[in-house]
Design a protein around this motif. Structure first.
Motif, PDB file in Angstrom:
ATOM      1  N   GLY A  99       0.811  -1.208   0.000  1.00  0.00           N
ATOM      2  CA  GLY A  99       0.000   0.000   0.000  1.00  0.00           C
ATOM      3  C   GLY A  99       0.842   1.254   0.000  1.00  0.00           C
ATOM      4  N   PHE A 100       0.359   2.263   0.696  1.00  0.00           N
ATOM      5  CA  PHE A 100       1.053   3.537   0.742  1.00  0.00           C
ATOM      6  C   PHE A 100       2.225   3.475   1.707  1.00  0.00           C
ATOM      7  N   GLU A 101       3.245   4.211   1.375  1.00  0.00           N
ATOM      8  CA  GLU A 101       4.420   4.293   2.230  1.00  0.00           C
ATOM      9  C   GLU A 101       4.330   5.571   3.054  1.00  0.00           C
ATOM     10  N   ALA A 102       4.813   5.524   4.275  1.00  0.00           N
ATOM     11  CA  ALA A 102       4.757   6.701   5.141  1.00  0.00           C
ATOM     12  C   ALA A 102       5.564   7.843   4.533  1.00  0.00           C
ATOM     13  N   ALA A 103       5.048   9.064   4.677  1.00  0.00           N
ATOM     14  CA  ALA A 103       5.726  10.239   4.108  1.00  0.00           C
ATOM     15  C   ALA A 103       7.107  10.419   4.725  1.00  0.00           C
ATOM     16  N   SER A 104       7.241  10.076   5.994  1.00  0.00           N
ATOM     17  CA  SER A 104       8.548  10.230   6.643  1.00  0.00           C
ATOM     18  C   SER A 104       9.593   9.338   5.980  1.00  0.00           C
ATOM     19  N   GLY A 105       9.194   8.172   5.520  1.00  0.00           N
ATOM     20  CA  GLY A 105      10.129   7.286   4.843  1.00  0.00           C
ATOM     21  C   GLY A 105      10.564   7.828   3.491  1.00  0.00           C
ATOM     22  N   LEU A 106       9.639   8.490   2.806  1.00  0.00           N
ATOM     23  CA  LEU A 106       9.967   9.053   1.499  1.00  0.00           C
ATOM     24  C   LEU A 106      10.868  10.273   1.616  1.00  0.00           C
ATOM     25  N   LEU A 107      10.714  11.041   2.694  1.00  0.00           N
ATOM     26  CA  LEU A 107      11.444  12.294   2.840  1.00  0.00           C
ATOM     27  C   LEU A 107      12.676  12.197   3.730  1.00  0.00           C
ATOM     28  N   LYS A 108      12.913  11.034   4.324  1.00  0.00           N
ATOM     29  CA  LYS A 108      13.988  10.888   5.299  1.00  0.00           C
ATOM     30  C   LYS A 108      15.347  11.317   4.756  1.00  0.00           C
ATOM     31  N   ASP A 109      15.701  10.875   3.549  1.00  0.00           N
ATOM     32  CA  ASP A 109      17.010  11.215   2.984  1.00  0.00           C
ATOM     33  C   ASP A 109      17.121  12.705   2.663  1.00  0.00           C
ATOM     34  N   ARG A 110      16.049  13.294   2.163  1.00  0.00           N
ATOM     35  CA  ARG A 110      16.085  14.725   1.844  1.00  0.00           C
ATOM     36  C   ARG A 110      16.175  15.571   3.107  1.00  0.00           C
ATOM     37  N   ILE A 111      15.462  15.184   4.138  1.00  0.00           N
ATOM     38  CA  ILE A 111      15.524  15.922   5.402  1.00  0.00           C
ATOM     39  C   ILE A 111      16.921  15.816   5.995  1.00  0.00           C
ATOM     40  N   ARG A 112      17.501  14.616   5.939  1.00  0.00           N
ATOM     41  CA  ARG A 112      18.848  14.430   6.477  1.00  0.00           C
ATOM     42  C   ARG A 112      19.859  15.291   5.729  1.00  0.00           C
ATOM     43  N   SER A 113      19.783  15.308   4.395  1.00  0.00           N
ATOM     44  CA  SER A 113      20.757  16.098   3.633  1.00  0.00           C
ATOM     45  C   SER A 113      20.559  17.597   3.876  1.00  0.00           C
ATOM     46  N   ALA A 114      19.318  18.048   4.013  1.00  0.00           N
ATOM     47  CA  ALA A 114      19.075  19.464   4.310  1.00  0.00           C
ATOM     48  C   ALA A 114      19.591  19.821   5.698  1.00  0.00           C
ATOM     49  N   GLY A 115      19.384  18.939   6.660  1.00  0.00           N
ATOM     50  CA  GLY A 115      19.882  19.174   8.012  1.00  0.00           C
ATOM     51  C   GLY A 115      21.390  19.164   8.075  1.00  0.00           C
ATOM     52  N   GLU A 116      22.008  18.246   7.341  1.00  0.00           N
ATOM     53  CA  GLU A 116      23.466  18.168   7.344  1.00  0.00           C
ATOM     54  C   GLU A 116      24.095  19.383   6.674  1.00  0.00           C
ATOM     55  N   SER A 117      23.399  19.989   5.713  1.00  0.00           N
ATOM     56  CA  SER A 117      23.947  21.189   5.074  1.00  0.00           C
ATOM     57  C   SER A 117      24.001  22.353   6.060  1.00  0.00           C
ATOM     58  N   ARG A 118      23.158  22.323   7.101  1.00  0.00           N
ATOM     59  CA  ARG A 118      23.181  23.350   8.138  1.00  0.00           C
ATOM     60  C   ARG A 118      24.006  22.889   9.352  1.00  0.00           C
ATOM     61  N   GLY A 119      24.628  21.723   9.251  1.00  0.00           N
ATOM     62  CA  GLY A 119      25.486  21.252  10.320  1.00  0.00           C
ATOM     63  C   GLY A 119      24.810  20.305  11.293  1.00  0.00           C
TER      64      GLY A 119
END
Length: 161
Positions: free
Chosen positions: A3-23
């Protein structure tokens, strides 16, 4: 997954890379700020950046604070540093800096410090309520009956979505 995948699973890598760019190597610092520093401090502050300088031990955490709250937050900087280091699990932060802002102004000044209120729950479908009540009707214990009705409502509602 089915079925549907949780939104957090789809965005996890993008959130991590955005957070890492700010340290922010540990995004938990951003997502659970209120739990880390406490509700009172979270209303007045927001983590903005973690900066690493060459040759220095530890990093510098920059915290955005309303100008009116800055003196009170300044006194609590050692406690903030201690709690953030507990979140990291080691002495990652050696210094906490304050950046003051006005409630209105440019991009950083427009930060919302208070979390948005939770949305009220949707009213349950009367047919689902009737079916749940019918399911738990034979139970004599009030607490158990209420728990079974709630369970039945959750199951019936999940099937309908």
């Amino acid at each position: 997954m089915r079925g549907f995948e949780a939104a957090s699973g789809l965005l996890k890598d993008r959130i991590r890379s955005a957070g890492e760019s700010r340290g922010f190597a540990v995004t938990r610092l951003l997502t659970h700020w209120a739990e880390i520093v406490g509700e009172d401090l979270a209303r007045a502050t927001r983590p903005v950046k973690v900066g690493y300088s060459k040759g220095a031990f530890g990093a510098t955490l920059t915290v955005l604070v309303r100008a009116t709250e800055a003196p009170m937050v300044q006194m609590q900087l050692p406690m903030i540093k201690e709690k953030v280091n507990a979140c990291y699990g080691y002495a990652a932060i050696s210094r906490v800096m304050i950046t003051q802002t006005a409630p209105m102004g440019f991009a950083e000044g427009q930060a919302q410090f208070a979390p948005a209120p939770k949305a009220p729950p949707k009213p349950a479908d009367p047919a689902v309520l009737a079916k749940a009540h019918e399911t738990a009707e034979g139970v004599r214990d009030e607490g158990l009956r209420a728990a079974l009705e709630t369970l039945a409502q959750n199951i019936l509602t999940r099937r309908n979505t």
